[in-house]
Design a protein around this motif. Structure first.
Motif, PDB file in Angstrom:
ATOM      1  N   GLN A   1       0.961  -1.717   0.142  1.00  0.00           N
ATOM      2  CA  GLN A   1       0.146   0.507  -0.399  1.00  0.00           C
ATOM      3  C   GLN A   1       0.300   1.123   0.084  1.00  0.00           C
ATOM      4  OE1 GLN A   1      -2.146  -0.891   4.059  1.00  0.00           O
ATOM      5  NE2 GLN A   1      -4.113  -0.622   2.472  1.00  0.00           N
ATOM      6  N   VAL A   2       2.027   0.776   0.676  1.00  0.00           N
ATOM      7  CA  VAL A   2       2.367   2.199   1.101  1.00  0.00           C
ATOM      8  C   VAL A   2       3.273   2.634  -0.343  1.00  0.00           C
ATOM      9  CG1 VAL A   2       4.500   3.870   2.211  1.00  0.00           C
ATOM     10  CG2 VAL A   2       2.817   2.217   3.463  1.00  0.00           C
ATOM     11  N   GLN A   3       3.976   1.250  -0.530  1.00  0.00           N
ATOM     12  CA  GLN A   3       4.574   1.995  -1.527  1.00  0.00           C
ATOM     13  C   GLN A   3       4.236   1.565  -3.335  1.00  0.00           C
ATOM     14  OE1 GLN A   3       6.851  -2.149  -1.307  1.00  0.00           O
ATOM     15  NE2 GLN A   3       8.600  -0.926  -1.029  1.00  0.00           N
ATOM     16  N   PHE A   4       2.791   1.806  -3.032  1.00  0.00           N
ATOM     17  CA  PHE A   4       2.387   2.255  -4.192  1.00  0.00           C
ATOM     18  C   PHE A   4       1.323   2.801  -4.297  1.00  0.00           C
ATOM     19  CE2 PHE A   4      -2.108   1.794  -6.796  1.00  0.00           C
ATOM     20  CZ  PHE A   4      -1.767   1.639  -7.956  1.00  0.00           C
ATOM     21  N   TYR A   5       1.535   3.864  -3.202  1.00  0.00           N
ATOM     22  CA  TYR A   5       0.621   5.038  -2.908  1.00  0.00           C
ATOM     23  C   TYR A   5       1.814   5.599  -3.419  1.00  0.00           C
ATOM     24  CZ  TYR A   5      -1.413   9.780  -1.213  1.00  0.00           C
ATOM     25  OH  TYR A   5      -1.467  10.804  -0.688  1.00  0.00           O
ATOM     26  N   ALA A   6       3.025   5.859  -2.929  1.00  0.00           N
ATOM     27  CA  ALA A   6       3.879   6.824  -3.383  1.00  0.00           C
ATOM     28  C   ALA A   6       4.228   6.686  -4.136  1.00  0.00           C
ATOM     29  CB  ALA A   6       4.819   6.395  -2.506  1.00  0.00           C
ATOM     30  N   LYS A   7       4.301   5.695  -5.223  1.00  0.00           N
ATOM     31  CA  LYS A   7       4.497   5.510  -7.124  1.00  0.00           C
ATOM     32  C   LYS A   7       2.559   6.279  -7.627  1.00  0.00           C
ATOM     33  CE  LYS A   7       5.219   2.712 -10.686  1.00  0.00           C
ATOM     34  NZ  LYS A   7       5.285   1.454 -11.623  1.00  0.00           N
ATOM     35  N   VAL A   8       1.872   6.417  -7.264  1.00  0.00           N
ATOM     36  CA  VAL A   8       1.352   7.093  -7.910  1.00  0.00           C
ATOM     37  C   VAL A   8       1.142   8.427  -7.747  1.00  0.00           C
ATOM     38  CG1 VAL A   8      -0.568   4.773  -8.389  1.00  0.00           C
ATOM     39  CG2 VAL A   8      -1.173   5.951  -6.649  1.00  0.00           C
ATOM     40  N   THR A   9       1.357   8.520  -6.445  1.00  0.00           N
ATOM     41  CA  THR A   9       1.648   9.839  -6.261  1.00  0.00           C
ATOM     42  C   THR A   9       2.724  11.113  -7.009  1.00  0.00           C
ATOM     43  OG1 THR A   9       1.920   9.417  -4.005  1.00  0.00           O
ATOM     44  CG2 THR A   9      -0.354  10.111  -4.901  1.00  0.00           C
ATOM     45  N   GLY A  10       3.427  10.293  -7.004  1.00  0.00           N
ATOM     46  CA  GLY A  10       5.148  11.176  -7.972  1.00  0.00           C
ATOM     47  C   GLY A  10       6.397  11.106  -6.894  1.00  0.00           C
ATOM     48  N   GLN A  11       5.349  10.343  -5.784  1.00  0.00           N
ATOM     49  CA  GLN A  11       6.732  10.534  -4.709  1.00  0.00           C
ATOM     50  C   GLN A  11       8.556  10.064  -5.169  1.00  0.00           C
ATOM     51  OE1 GLN A  11       5.403  12.261  -1.284  1.00  0.00           O
ATOM     52  NE2 GLN A  11       3.936  11.901  -2.806  1.00  0.00           N
TER      53      GLN A  11
ATOM     54  N   GLY B   1      -6.722   7.597   2.219  1.00  0.00           N
ATOM     55  CA  GLY B   1      -7.128   6.601   1.675  1.00  0.00           C
ATOM     56  C   GLY B   1      -7.574   5.140   3.047  1.00  0.00           C
ATOM     57  N   LEU B   2      -6.247   5.403   4.145  1.00  0.00           N
ATOM     58  CA  LEU B   2      -6.313   4.439   4.135  1.00  0.00           C
ATOM     59  C   LEU B   2      -7.134   4.412   5.553  1.00  0.00           C
ATOM     60  CD1 LEU B   2      -3.048   3.729   5.815  1.00  0.00           C
ATOM     61  CD2 LEU B   2      -4.372   2.552   4.769  1.00  0.00           C
ATOM     62  N   GLU B   3      -8.327   5.168   6.136  1.00  0.00           N
ATOM     63  CA  GLU B   3      -8.753   6.032   6.983  1.00  0.00           C
ATOM     64  C   GLU B   3     -10.597   5.304   5.851  1.00  0.00           C
ATOM     65  OE1 GLU B   3     -11.372   9.300   9.567  1.00  0.00           O
ATOM     66  OE2 GLU B   3     -10.228  10.084   6.989  1.00  0.00           O
ATOM     67  N   MET B   4     -10.407   5.434   4.656  1.00  0.00           N
ATOM     68  CA  MET B   4     -11.827   4.776   3.888  1.00  0.00           C
ATOM     69  C   MET B   4     -11.444   3.056   4.290  1.00  0.00           C
ATOM     70  SD  MET B   4     -13.405   7.222   3.033  1.00  0.00           S
ATOM     71  CE  MET B   4     -13.988   7.151   1.329  1.00  0.00           C
ATOM     72  N   ASN B   5     -10.714   2.516   4.402  1.00  0.00           N
ATOM     73  CA  ASN B   5     -10.005   1.240   4.361  1.00  0.00           C
ATOM     74  C   ASN B   5     -10.938   0.793   5.303  1.00  0.00           C
ATOM     75  OD1 ASN B   5      -9.585  -1.436   3.728  1.00  0.00           O
ATOM     76  ND2 ASN B   5      -7.616  -0.869   4.088  1.00  0.00           N
ATOM     77  N   ARG B   6     -12.549   0.360   4.897  1.00  0.00           N
ATOM     78  CA  ARG B   6     -13.511  -0.389   6.153  1.00  0.00           C
ATOM     79  C   ARG B   6     -14.975  -0.265   5.073  1.00  0.00           C
ATOM     80  NH1 ARG B   6     -15.374   4.135   9.774  1.00  0.00           N
ATOM     81  NH2 ARG B   6     -16.487   2.283  11.000  1.00  0.00           N
TER      82      ARG B   6
ATOM     83  N   SER C   1      10.306   0.426   8.338  1.00  0.00           N
ATOM     84  CA  SER C   1      10.160  -0.203   7.262  1.00  0.00           C
ATOM     85  C   SER C   1       9.792   1.106   6.412  1.00  0.00           C
ATOM     86  CB  SER C   1       9.148  -1.279   7.544  1.00  0.00           C
ATOM     87  OG  SER C   1       8.208  -0.878   5.933  1.00  0.00           O
ATOM     88  N   VAL C   2       9.563   1.115   5.753  1.00  0.00           N
ATOM     89  CA  VAL C   2       9.472   2.358   4.657  1.00  0.00           C
ATOM     90  C   VAL C   2       7.753   3.121   5.987  1.00  0.00           C
ATOM     91  CG1 VAL C   2       9.628   1.644   2.718  1.00  0.00           C
ATOM     92  CG2 VAL C   2       7.015   1.692   3.531  1.00  0.00           C
ATOM     93  N   VAL C   3       8.316   4.395   5.610  1.00  0.00           N
ATOM     94  CA  VAL C   3       7.722   5.674   5.744  1.00  0.00           C
ATOM     95  C   VAL C   3       5.693   6.115   5.349  1.00  0.00           C
ATOM     96  CG1 VAL C   3       7.758   7.955   6.752  1.00  0.00           C
ATOM     97  CG2 VAL C   3       9.589   7.090   6.662  1.00  0.00           C
ATOM     98  N   VAL C   4       4.393   5.861   5.641  1.00  0.00           N
ATOM     99  CA  VAL C   4       4.205   6.099   5.343  1.00  0.00           C
ATOM    100  C   VAL C   4       3.806   7.330   4.987  1.00  0.00           C
ATOM    101  CG1 VAL C   4       0.974   6.045   5.887  1.00  0.00           C
ATOM    102  CG2 VAL C   4       2.322   4.752   6.570  1.00  0.00           C
TER     103      VAL C   4
END
Length: 148
Positions: free
Chosen positions: A22-32, A60-65, A50-53
């Protein structure tokens, strides 16, 4: 006055485990570009577990329910007429892939504008890690068009 009795209403809590993907994918799609968001070996070499969030991922994580909009019914918002107007993050610490975050939300304010046709609801969410340490506060403003 709008439904001022809603102010302080508890909207519940839920927990979300944060995966490395999740962290790596989010970072990639947001251009980090910061390696701490992608490279776990590098992050560990820097003293992190581990990697930093990235803070933006918390929304997005808040919506994960199961039903991220179930609380709309509790506060009288119409999903077909309500927009997410703004988002603010107040950071208290970092979180990492592998953490289990607890999101606890409540209604902070309600008010109207434009002679009552625009109804606003401010939701605050405290985010804590698995050790109960605050990571961030999320402030979301929702607006519903209540024009007849």
């Amino acid at each position: 006055m709008p439904e001022s009795g809603l102010i302080g209403k508890d909207l519940g809590s839920h927990q979300v485990p944060v995966s490395l993907f999740q962290v790596q994918f989010y970072a990639k799609v947001t251009g980090q570009t910061e390696r701490l968001f992608f490279d776990e070996v590098y992050a560990k070499a820097q003293g992190y577990p581990s990697v930093v969030v990235p803070v933006g991922l918390l929304f997005g994580l808040e919506m994960n329910r199961e039903d991220p909009y179930a609380w709309f019914t509790e506060v009288g918002l119409d999903t077909g007429k309500t927009l997410h107007a703004s988002q603010e993050f107040i950071c208290h610490g970092q979180c990492f892939a592998g953490d289990v975050l607890t999101f606890t939300s409540w209604v902070a304010d309600v008010y109207t504008k434009k002679n009552g046709t625009l109804y606003f609801l401010d939701r605050h969410t405290r985010v804590e890690n698995q050790d109960g340490k605050p990571v961030a506060d999320l402030i979301s403003v929702f607006v519903e068009n209540r024009k007849s």
